[in-house]
Write an enzyme that holds these catalytic residues in place. Structure first.
Site, PDB file in Angstrom:
ATOM      1  N   ASP A   1      40.661  -1.762   8.446  1.00 29.94           N
ATOM      2  CA  ASP A   1      40.555  -2.084   9.861  1.00 29.94           C
ATOM      3  C   ASP A   1      39.788  -0.972  10.564  1.00 29.94           C
ATOM      4  OD1 ASP A   1      42.166  -4.168   9.124  1.00 29.94           O
ATOM      5  OD2 ASP A   1      43.954  -3.449  10.170  1.00 29.94           O
TER       6      ASP A   1
ATOM      7  N   ASP B   1      47.706 -15.955  13.565  1.00 24.68           N
ATOM      8  CA  ASP B   1      48.600 -14.831  13.818  1.00 24.68           C
ATOM      9  C   ASP B   1      49.797 -15.361  14.583  1.00 24.68           C
ATOM     10  OD1 ASP B   1      46.559 -13.334  12.715  1.00 24.68           O
ATOM     11  OD2 ASP B   1      45.746 -12.735  14.653  1.00 24.68           O
TER      12      ASP B   1
END
Length: 246
Positions: free
Chosen positions: A13, A135
């Site tokens: 990330d 998500d």
């Protein structure tokens, strides 16, 4: 899109050009782990077959921000490992640009929720390259960097995107993301049972037992971040546990 065997996929990330891991999706949290290219090369050397790259700034800004850092990763390891990229991809052109640059799969979250037809449009141009990211917080799909609820049930949403041409589903349990608190196998199982395409699980992995549990819940792969960076276990240990429990 298929995973021949269950895979443990390291997360890389990127925020402000650095590798970071957030806690619970909060941009004000997180630990930095260095240059993304060096991190990617380390996971490749450890045996990773796929890397999960996320432009965190892009996810929050709604547009691609860290293309330079991601491009450096593609140049460094793209010929040796599969790359899936998400964060700030909002248009067909965004997706095609990344795929043409050497990325193997694009991950759509907010764009897929706001304009579901984009999934089919990309799939027509680059078949089986779209992973739809769902998500979930409190069993509800959330978007815009995990800040907005949608009212969508994850399993029902997964089935809808499979019909639209998604090649895989990335299911992240935001409630446990980055906290090394264990995984929500019931939620993963519900999503996996709703579709025939691969489901990649993410969020909460703390131990190799969590990895095995997600495989047993029906996931085709798992993205792991904090646990690998904090050396809770290694990729080798995860592979050994998966083999021993097969």
């Amino acid at each position: 899109m298929h995973f021949p065997e269950f895979e443990v996929i390291p997360a890389v990330d990127v925020k402000d050009g650095e590798t970071v891991q957030l806690v619970g999706g909060d941009p004000d949290t997180g630990t930095a782990y260095g240059d993304p290219v060096e991190v990617a090369e380390r996971w490749l050397a450890a045996g990773a077959e796929t890397l999960h790259l996320v432009d965190l700034d892009g996810a929050f800004a709604g547009e691609r921000v860290n293309d330079t850092a991601l491009g450096r990763i593609v140049d460094a390891v793209g010929d040796e490992v599969s790359l899936q990229v998400g964060g700030g991809i909002r248009t067909v052109a965004d997706a095609v640009d990344l795929l043409d640059a050497g990325v193997d799969r694009v991950i759509l979250g907010t764009a897929a929720v706001e304009t579901p037809e984009i999934v089919g449009e990309i799939d027509e141009r680059r078949p089986e390259t779209v992973t739809v990211s769902l998500d979930a917080r409190d069993d509800e799909v959330v978007v815009s960097g995990w800040t907005e609820g949608t009212g969508l049930d994850p399993a029902a949403a997964a089935a809808r995107y499979e019909e639209r041409g998604a090649g895989a589903i990335l299911f992240t349990d935001v409630d446990v993301e980055g906290q090394l608190a264990g995984v929500n196998t019931d939620a993963v199982r519900a999503v996996a049972e709703a579709v025939d395409i691969p489901v990649v699980a993410s969020g909460g992995v703390a131990t190799v037992d969590d990895v095995v549990a997600l495989r047993d819940a029906g996931a085709a792969a798992v993205v792991v971040g904090t646990a690998l960076y904090e050396e809770q276990f290694t990729l080798a240990a995860a592979r050994e546990a998966l083999t021993d429990s097969a």
